[in-house]
Design a protein around this motif. Structure first.
Motif, PDB file in Angstrom:
ATOM      1  N   ASN A 255      43.642  51.669  41.357  1.00 11.07           N
ATOM      2  CA  ASN A 255      42.344  51.560  42.032  1.00 11.07           C
ATOM      3  C   ASN A 255      42.535  50.976  43.428  1.00 11.07           C
ATOM      4  N   ASP A 256      41.432  50.612  44.062  1.00 18.01           N
ATOM      5  CA  ASP A 256      41.540  50.141  45.441  1.00 18.01           C
ATOM      6  C   ASP A 256      42.419  48.903  45.578  1.00 18.01           C
ATOM      7  N   ILE A 282      43.562  58.644  47.825  1.00 19.26           N
ATOM      8  CA  ILE A 282      42.333  57.897  48.129  1.00 19.26           C
ATOM      9  C   ILE A 282      41.251  58.858  48.601  1.00 19.26           C
ATOM     10  N   ASN A 285      39.981  60.706  45.452  1.00 22.04           N
ATOM     11  CA  ASN A 285      39.412  59.976  44.316  1.00 22.04           C
ATOM     12  C   ASN A 285      38.538  58.781  44.657  1.00 22.04           C
ATOM     13  N   CYS A 286      38.541  58.379  45.880  1.00 21.21           N
ATOM     14  CA  CYS A 286      37.827  57.130  46.175  1.00 21.21           C
ATOM     15  C   CYS A 286      36.730  57.347  47.196  1.00 21.21           C
ATOM     16  N   HIS A 288      33.799  56.498  46.971  1.00 23.26           N
ATOM     17  CA  HIS A 288      32.921  55.331  47.050  1.00 23.26           C
ATOM     18  C   HIS A 288      33.484  54.275  47.984  1.00 23.26           C
ATOM     19  N   LEU A 289      34.695  54.518  48.483  1.00 20.48           N
ATOM     20  CA  LEU A 289      35.310  53.490  49.337  1.00 20.48           C
ATOM     21  C   LEU A 289      35.199  53.865  50.810  1.00 20.48           C
ATOM     22  N   SER A 292      35.457  50.911  53.088  1.00 25.91           N
ATOM     23  CA  SER A 292      36.353  49.872  52.622  1.00 25.91           C
ATOM     24  C   SER A 292      37.384  49.504  53.688  1.00 25.91           C
TER      25      SER A 292
END
Length: 629
Positions: A255-256, A282, A285-286, A288-289, A292
């Motif tokens: 994960n992050d 990233i 799959n990420c 939502h980041l 970030s």
DNA sequence: CTAGGGTTAG
């Protein structure tokens, strides 16, 4: 506050084993007032909710009380005194309530109270459970109370609590004390490991600079086992394969936080393939980041792995750019010697109305220094103080001394040194010493070196630089004297080490290294390089060899410098025309620098080299640093 | 209803 000592040492220890675990106490109530709590933002609302609870009789239920105490004890906007007030009024607090109070203290600035409360809890006949221990470990970690931590550890073992959470908290404790091998032993013994356990272990390695182990642990999250041997350090298999394998095997997904730990490791190792793969991952799959700070690390990774173009692409693609992302981008350009690029970016930052901070200026000034932009450096330094009201700190002075020293402006450097309001640190003396080596300034060099030795008598690099200055002046007696000093102080040279990543495998080389499986081919290539360098008129500059040996021997050592080995390996292992990227742990020596320039031309290869300080892009016989480094 | 992991900018 003093730690409770007796309960941990006496026979009636708080860490004894209960006869059997308590039955769970669950009293679930449904009431509209309960939903109020989820929206509770501050103590004022909480008190109103508390009043509601009393009105409807919820204050007598464990569930309601747990919620109330939970907010007061755990929320950042809570109030531990209020939590305690409620708690103290409860006749038989549940385990949950005890755990909550203990956790609250573990998070607080008085973690010793968590231990005190634990003792109280046990002495009143309550038993700890799997929720209790992580808070206790956290407290021990904060208090650096290794002995108590070990007792709690023993208790967990005896109770047979085999959940990942307690183990992970315990690993965190060992990691924080730098006991990585113990932590690893625990980690390997966890019955069920999840992402957080992996992250704890990976971050431990990354924190103490054991990047190789951090990376290989990361790789193991998917069991991508590659057999490492002594001379190669395996980082990860090819990206696509990894994704594929990952999809197939139901392994723990990173994960992050995993990436937050792994990206700096890639940056340090120069593991571009792996960094690139993480970036792709990233992206996929990420989602939502979006905002970030992970992106800051991605940019930094690309810059440090020599791919400044990719760094730019990520940076300019960001929807919202945090100040840190600007800062790493500016520093990245600086590292690559693109002084004007850094300055342009800084102007853009100002245009966008963003307020630069001291870190921004470290990047900017170092860009001026690496780019040899003396005038602009002076300008931005005074602007920093006057326009932006930022007091210069050591790194700013360091950049300026570096800038002036490299340009040979020793008088100006000295006067800046004298008017500084802080004591210069080792980095500043090192910069000055380095500048003295470039310009052969023996007098100031000796002074800088002696100041440096006062601060750090074990600074091996300083001895080498000073010795180089003496060698440059042909003062071989002094060179020998330094060598004796080194021996007398028992100082070992940090061995020069260069790595090159090929097909996602990082290969490391030391000077005159013969441990690589393809060593024979590598040395054949080295001979070829030597021959063609000689044909091209390259004369090895042996002045930086700090031992007084005969010339031929010195040449021999020079052509076996670790960077030369890595380049030779790169040349025989890649298709013609492929860019070679190498990472060296020390500064590249003058001889290798001029040799590499020629190699780039003779073999028609772009060679991107990262040394301790910055990047060198060798192409067509020239280097991006313009021989200014 | 309570528990563990967190970077980057010389």
């Amino acid at each position: 506050m003093a730690l409770p000592s007796s309960p941990f040492t006496s026979k009636a220890s708080a860490f004894h084993i209960p006869p059997e675990s308590n039955p769970p106490c669950s009293l679930l109530q449904k009431h509209p007032s309960l939903s109020l709590l989820s929206g509770c933002k501050n103590m004022e609302t909480l008190k109103q909710i508390h009043a509601q609870f009393i009105k409807f009789g919820l204050h007598n239920t464990h569930f309601g009380l747990s919620k109330l105490v939970g907010f007061c004890a755990l929320s950042p906007s809570g109030n531990s005194n209020y939590a305690l007030l409620i708690f103290d009024a409860i006749e038989n607090p549940t385990e949950i309530l005890w755990n909550t109070i203990i956790h609250g203290y573990a998070l607080s600035s008085n973690p010793e109270l968590a231990l005190e409360f634990y003792v109280k809890m046990v002495s009143l006949g309550n038993y700890p459970n799997s929720y209790t221990f992580p808070s206790l470990f956290k407290s021990c970690k904060k208090l650096m109370a290794a002995q108590i931590g070990k007792q709690v550890h023993g208790c967990v073992v005896k109770l047979g609590l085999d959940n990942a959470v307690s183990f992970t908290a315990l690993i965190g404790g060992y990691v924080s004390r730098g006991c990585l091998d113990e932590a690893r032993e625990l980690f390997d013994g966890i019955p069920v490991r999840d992402v957080v356990s992996w992250n704890a272990m990976i971050s431990g390695y990354a924190e103490v600079g054991r990047f190789g182990e951090a990376l290989s642990l990361f790789e193991n999250m998917w069991k991508l086992n590659v057999t490492p041997n002594e001379s190669t350090l395996v980082s990860v298999l090819s990206a696509s394969l990894a994704v594929f394998r990952h999809m197939q095997l139901e392994r723990v997904e990173p994960n992050d936080v995993t990436f937050l730990n792994i990206l700096p490791a890639c940056a340090h190792m120069g593991a571009l393939d792996m960094g690139r793969w993480i970036h792709v991952y990233i992206n996929k799959n990420c989602h939502h980041l979006q905002n970030s700070s992970l992106w800051t690390s991605v940019i930094d990774m690309y810059a440090k792995c020599g791919s400044i173009e990719a760094a730019k692409q990520v940076f300019f693609g960001l929807e919202t750019k945090s100040l840190s992302s600007w800062n790493v981008m500016i520093s990245g350009l600086a590292m690559h010697g693109n002084g004007h690029g850094a300055i342009d970016l800084f102007s853009k930052l100002i245009e966008e109305g963003i307020e630069p901070d001291d870190v921004t200026f470290v990047g900017l000034l170092s860009a001026c220094s690496h780019g040899g932009l003396v005038e602009l450096g002076r300008l931005h330094f005074s602007s920093m103080v006057q326009d932006y009201k930022i007091q210069p700190k050591l790194p700013h002075y360091g950049c300026m001394i570096d800038l002036l020293g490299r340009a040979g402006l020793f008088d100006e450097a000295k006067s800046l040194l004298e008017c500084m309001d802080i004591e210069p640190d080792g980095a500043i003396w090192s910069s000055l010493l380095g500048a003295c080596r470039i310009h052969g300034n023996l007098e100031l060099g000796e002074y800088a070196a002696s100041s440096l030795f006062k601060l750090d008598p074990n600074n091996h690099g300083a001895y080498v630089l000073l010795s180089n200055i003496y060698a440059g002046a042909g003062r071989w007696n002094d060179v020998a004297r330094i060598r004796t000093m080194l021996n007398d102080n028992g100082l070992k040279k940090v061995p020069g080490c260069t790595s090159i990543e090929l097909d996602s495998v990082v290969h490391e080389f030391l000077v005159s290294d013969r441990t690589h499986p393809q060593s024979e081919d590598i040395y054949r290539m080295l001979d070829e390089i030597d021959r063609r360098l000689e044909m091209a008129g390259h004369v090895p500059n042996t002045s930086e060899v700090h031992y007084d040996m005969d010339e031929e021997w010195k040449e021999g050592i020079l052509s076996q410098h670790s960077e030369r080995l890595a380049i030779a390996f790169g040349l025989i292992s890649t298709k013609p025309g492929t860019t070679l990227r190498i990472v060296k742990n020390l500064r590249v020596c003058g001889n290798c620098h001029s040799a590499t320039k020629l190699i780039s031309k003779i073999f028609n290869r772009e060679i991107i080299a990262r040394d301790r300080n910055r990047f060198h892009h060798f192409k067509d016989g020239c280097c991006s640093c313009m021989d200014y480094w």
